[in-house]
Design an enzyme around this catalytic site. Sequence first.
Site, PDB file in Angstrom:
ATOM      1  N   ASP A 122       1.960  -5.076   8.579  1.00  0.00           N
ATOM      2  CA  ASP A 122       0.694  -4.273   8.592  1.00  0.00           C
ATOM      3  C   ASP A 122      -0.379  -5.135   8.241  1.00  0.00           C
ATOM      4  OD1 ASP A 122      -1.401  -2.543   7.977  1.00  0.00           O
ATOM      5  OD2 ASP A 122      -0.186  -1.158   6.776  1.00  0.00           O
TER       6      ASP A 122
ATOM      7  N   ARG B 158     -12.364  -4.652  -7.510  1.00  0.00           N
ATOM      8  CA  ARG B 158     -11.758  -5.061  -6.158  1.00  0.00           C
ATOM      9  C   ARG B 158     -13.056  -5.504  -5.281  1.00  0.00           C
ATOM     10  NH1 ARG B 158      -8.166  -2.561  -1.409  1.00  0.00           N
ATOM     11  NH2 ARG B 158      -9.847  -1.028  -1.285  1.00  0.00           N
TER      12      ARG B 158
ATOM     13  N   TYR C  85     -10.686   1.047  10.679  1.00  0.00           N
ATOM     14  CA  TYR C  85     -12.111   1.334   9.758  1.00  0.00           C
ATOM     15  C   TYR C  85     -12.242  -0.031   8.601  1.00  0.00           C
ATOM     16  CZ  TYR C  85      -8.640   3.742   6.852  1.00  0.00           C
ATOM     17  OH  TYR C  85      -7.557   4.120   6.090  1.00  0.00           O
ATOM     18  N   LYS C  86     -11.495  -0.984   8.660  1.00  0.00           N
ATOM     19  CA  LYS C  86     -11.587  -1.841   7.566  1.00  0.00           C
ATOM     20  C   LYS C  86     -12.343  -3.035   8.162  1.00  0.00           C
ATOM     21  CE  LYS C  86      -8.007  -0.299   4.634  1.00  0.00           C
ATOM     22  NZ  LYS C  86      -6.614  -0.011   4.670  1.00  0.00           N
TER      23      LYS C  86
ATOM     24  N   PHE D 153       0.760  -1.122   0.106  1.00  0.00           N
ATOM     25  CA  PHE D 153       0.183  -0.047  -0.052  1.00  0.00           C
ATOM     26  C   PHE D 153       0.926   1.319  -0.142  1.00  0.00           C
ATOM     27  CE2 PHE D 153      -2.864   3.090   2.026  1.00  0.00           C
ATOM     28  CZ  PHE D 153      -3.999   2.953   1.188  1.00  0.00           C
TER      29      PHE D 153
END
Length: 425
Positions: free
Chosen positions: A205, A384, A230-231, A136
């Site tokens: 991560d 995705r 928040y995922k 990322f």
Amino acid sequence: MTTAHPLRWTRADAEARDASDPLAPLRDQFALPDGTIYLDGNSLGVLPRATAARVQQVVTEEWGRGLITSWNRAGWIELPGRVGDKIARLVGARPGELVVADSTSVNLFKVLSAALAIARADAPQRRVIVSERSNFPTDLYIAESLARAHDLRLVLAEAEDLPALLADRPALLMLTQVNYRSGRLHDMAALTQAAHAAGTLTVWDLAHSAGALPVDLHGAQADFAVGCGYKYLNGGPGAPAFVWAHPRHAERFWQPLAGWMGHAAPFEFTPDYRPAPGIGRYLCGTPSVIGAAALECGVDTLLAAERLGGLAALRAKSLALSEAFIAGVEARCAGHGLQLVTPRDAALRGSQVSFAHAEGGYAMVQALIARGVVGDFRAPDLLRFGFTPLYTRHVDVWDAVEQLRQVLETGEWREARFQQRAAVT
Ligand SMILES: *Cc1c(COP(=O)(O)O)cnc(C)c1O
């Protein structure tokens, strides 16, 4: 339970699977909007039903009435550790080892800095941080900025080439356990073991793995970890992130953002910094109380699965969903140029499925969103789809494939209204 192969599933087969799914009741914990099939929990988790009332309580009672006394009486000051202890249960950490604070990007800066300090104290000649080229961007940018500041090199490679790079004995290996683009799952234990054999420290991560699949930081002997609130943790937009350091490292160095909340005794107001014991020093400033309270509600939706088989059961369902989606797209959407990017092998797959389409990726996702199927697009060419087992049903997968089939068969994605790029994709 149906025995048909996912390639030959009918909608009734999907309904039968949902009817016999022991995790199905967990969906009631969420305020899902009607008419939406949400396949983007890997980007922003769904609102738990408990969150609005809890946030209202924090705002009107704890803040509104309790005012400053709520730091003690409502336990605000303990929130980072209390929510951290709950997240620890999801990632194979122990109580007191993990705190909620800041953003993933900021926490990465802290742990990378601390890991570099340890690595270079033990072996000053080590000057390289290794990561995956498709990691990322924020992870790569933070590492790049540290490399600039400390005159180090950031070396990027494809996933399969990472073990070979360890032969050069880098200072750090920094990886995201599940790749945000491909959904490929790294073997954390094997890579950490290989890194340690080279004297290299690991920074993981967990943005796309915490809450999505069983993670075992201690089992893997990992060195440092961060993750996103928040995922899959359903903490809401911009929720606080989390940070973990193995106890063997936690107290070896200051993290660089030595704020007063990471002080051993913040309310002694001394002019000099004395780091808190353990992970407490990884706090920096005043915690985001409303955000942490909302995050706790999100984490609780996962802990509610503990009596139903926990993350192992959620993982099995997630793989069944992603497997059905891959099989469905390949059976019913063939001939339109979609290329599977995600590993077919379940052992290498996180909780999402990505397809590449060079010409139409963005527009296809927009056409799907207009039909109530929410996935996302990752430039330059990826469609995705995330499969959050807490609230995604097998019929959702079946229906999403059907909507995608119609978008492709009708060619409606070519319409001008689906081509205009928004700020967030
Ligand atoms: C989502 C995500 C982030 C988010 O970082 P923020 O600081 O919250 O913007 C970081 N790293 C990875 C791998 C992610 O997937």
